[in-house]
Scaffold this active site. Structure first.
Site, PDB file in Angstrom:
ATOM      1  CB  SER A  58     -81.358 -45.803 -23.944  1.00 38.00           C
ATOM      2  OG  SER A  58     -81.747 -44.614 -23.439  1.00 38.00           O
ATOM      3  CE  LYS A  61     -79.364 -43.706 -20.297  1.00 44.65           C
ATOM      4  NZ  LYS A  61     -80.236 -43.334 -21.091  1.00 44.65           N
ATOM      5  CE1 TYR A 149     -82.863 -45.405 -18.185  1.00 43.10           C
ATOM      6  CE2 TYR A 149     -83.276 -42.907 -19.448  1.00 43.10           C
ATOM      7  CZ  TYR A 149     -82.946 -44.616 -19.082  1.00 43.10           C
ATOM      8  OH  TYR A 149     -82.118 -45.548 -20.093  1.00 43.10           O
ATOM      9  CG  ASN A 151     -81.433 -39.911 -20.550  1.00 45.41           C
ATOM     10  OD1 ASN A 151     -81.317 -40.760 -21.499  1.00 45.41           O
ATOM     11  ND2 ASN A 151     -82.562 -39.474 -20.573  1.00 45.41           N
ATOM     12  CG  HIS A 284     -81.596 -50.943 -21.376  1.00 41.60           C
ATOM     13  ND1 HIS A 284     -81.817 -49.525 -21.565  1.00 41.60           N
ATOM     14  CD2 HIS A 284     -80.352 -50.710 -19.766  1.00 41.60           C
ATOM     15  CE1 HIS A 284     -82.006 -48.490 -20.986  1.00 41.60           C
ATOM     16  NE2 HIS A 284     -81.381 -48.459 -20.266  1.00 41.60           N
ATOM     17  CG  ASP A 477     -85.254 -38.820 -24.618  1.00 41.10           C
ATOM     18  OD1 ASP A 477     -85.541 -39.287 -24.762  1.00 41.10           O
ATOM     19  OD2 ASP A 477     -85.054 -39.419 -23.108  1.00 41.10           O
TER      20      ASP A 477
END
Length: 516
Positions: A58, A61, A149, A151, A284, A477
């Site tokens: 992630s 992102k 959140y 994705n 992050h 995930d």
């Protein structure tokens, strides 16, 4: 400073044990400490080097949002493209900017996949992603009003930018970001089954052993990147070198966003703003089964920390250990609680319909509401994690504030469970999916089914009257949805006719009982 940092670095592999890892600490663009240890592939005895690839997941992102801002300084020009990619949505679509800030209102597609009957290690590629995203009919909140959140927000953005440019997402990353930052080996590694240099991710623990993690997801703009330690050092140097340029890419990614009501939102453009040890940071994390990573940058102090593991230890905590060592400080410790709060127990949060269970800990409470469960220190009769969540007994009931999500609520106590029958078959029209609840010798089991298959039957746990938890301990995930809250509704005869199903990532799905 160096001595303390060296001590933490030396202790890190044993403090966060696993097959291998890599770290770097920089100040003013200069590397203060770096380390690579262990095995990139333990079975093939491939040792880690500074050029070995890690899945940064992630952390991707922020790079996707960087492509958006590079090509479209005003992302609102993409709003029509977002609308086109949600053809079934019956309400106004979120804006491209709301996707960048995780304020879209979309339910996370990996959580929805579990409602469609997905099993943890099955294939989830482009056809499956397109089906889940394209089938959306409703949102879980009005765009811009809350944070949650999702994705696919970033997958949608990556697809739009690539389509408009007539080039692949991977090509755009290379020419627009990686080459400019000196990230020589960073790349899109969308298929999570393997990496080109054979680096492997591992599940398990030091106590019970490690084994290669099986993943069959295809990720793109949401979490698909792989990078080496050298790549991440180059990124941190690139950030610091342009720190005073307001037009630099990271400068445009870093400012705080707002919700539509004007309240500040700490998540923006794939980055989370916050404080660590009293210092402002942007950063992050990234994770997949077998992989954990975290990066942060403190702009005032010009300090960067990068941690990457090919196992599932807490990379965020390791990063804070290193960050504290730079300043010769110790991360905050918590004092034992002499008297537990008076409001422990099970509640319902009215807006989301989710259960909120407050359990005692030696130094605070554990709140099972968000994603994942939160451990919150207690002072007196107030539980508070600054900037994240606050629990206290207000005159009209237990109050919960979650500033980062723009959510304030009065929790409703659950009535005691009464042993009511909830067995049956329930259908969700929007998802074309099913929930099966079966009673066995006084116990109830539940499972989801849909176009992705049939999930396994799991033992339900009673939370309160007609409120149950269906556990999801493993998922597609990296971190599973956790417990789904099942809230049952009854007709005048006392028969359960409907269930509202939700978790923090995907709330408020309605299932109607199907008569046998």
């Amino acid at each position: 400073m160096g001595t303390r940092l060296d001590q933490v670095l030396q202790a890190l592999p044993n403090a966060y044990p696993g097959p291998g890892g890599a770290i770097a600490v920089l100040r003013e663009g200069t590397v203060l400490a770096r380390g690579v240890w262990g095995w990139a592939n333990a079975e093939k005895r491939i040792a880690f080097t500074s050029k070995s690839l890690f899945r940064i997941c992630s952390i991707t992102k922020q790079f996707t949002c960087g492509l958006v801002l590079s090509a479209y300084p005003d992302p609102s020009v993409l709003d029509g493209d977002v609308r086109e990619r949600l053809p079934g949505l019956r309400t106004p679509a979120p804006s491209a900017l709301q996707l960048c800030h995780n304020q879209s209102g979309l339910r996370d597609y990996f959580a929805l996949a579990m409602l469609h009957g997905a099993t943890p290690e099955q294939a989830f590629g482009e056809p499956e992603a397109a089906a889940v995203i394209g089938g959306v009919e409703s949102l879980q909140f009005a765009p811009g009003t809350r944070y949650s959140y999702a994705n696919q927000n970033f997958r949608i953005l990556a697809d739009i930018v690539a389509h408009r440019a007539g080039r692949t997402y991977a090509e755009l990353l290379r020419t627009q970001i990686f080459d400019r930052a000196g990230m020589e080996t960073a790349q899109l590694a969308a298929d999570t089954r393997s990496l080109p240099d054979e680096t492997e991710g591992y599940e398990g623990s030091q106590a019970h052993g490690f084994w290669p993690a099986v993943n069959r997801i295809v990720w793109t703009g949401d979490a698909g990147l792989a990078a080496s330690l050298d790549d991440m050092i180059a990124w941190e140097r690139h950030i610091d070198a342009a720190r005073d340029d307001p037009n630099a890419l990271y400068s445009r990614l870093s400012p705080p966003a707002t919700f539509v009501d004007g309240h500040e939102a700490p998540y923006a453009f794939g980055l989370r703003r916050g404080t660590e040890l009293g210092r402002l940071i942007t950063g992050h994390g990234g994770a997949l089964r077998g992989w954990r990573s975290y990066r942060l940058y403190a702009p005032k102090e010009r300090v960067s920390v990068v941690v990457m593991f090919n196992h599932m230890s807490d990379a965020h905590r390791a990063a804070i250990d290193l960050f504290a060592a730079v300043f010769d400080e110790t991360p905050r410790s918590r004092e034992p609680v002499s008297t537990p709060p008076t409001w422990l127990g099970a509640y319902i949060e009215p807006e989301t319909g989710l259960s909120a269970r407050v359990e005692p800990l030696p130094d605070g409470v554990r709140l099972r509401f968000g994603h994942p469960p939160e451990e919150i220190p207690v002072q007196g009769n107030i539980a508070e994690e600054t900037g994240e969540v606050r629990l206290w007994m207000a005159p009209d009931g237990l109050a919960m504030d979650r500033p980062a999500e723009n959510l304030s609520a009065r929790l409703r106590p659950c009535e005691p469970a009464g042993g009511e029958d909830i067995s049956g078959h329930y259908e969700c029209r929007e998802l074309d999916a099913r929930l099966t609840v079966a009673g066995r010798e006084g116990l109830f089991y539940g499972a989801f089914s849909g176009f992705l298959g049939d999930g396994r039957m799991e033992l339900l746990s009673p939370i309160g009257r007609d409120v149950w938890a269906l556990p999801c301990p493993r998922a597609l995930d990296h971190t599973p949805p956790g417990d789904w809250t099942l809230g049952f509704h009854r007709d005048a005869r006392g028969v359960a006719t409907e269930a509202t199903v939700g978790c923090w990532l995907a709330r408020g799905m309605s299932y109607a009982r199907k008569e046998d």
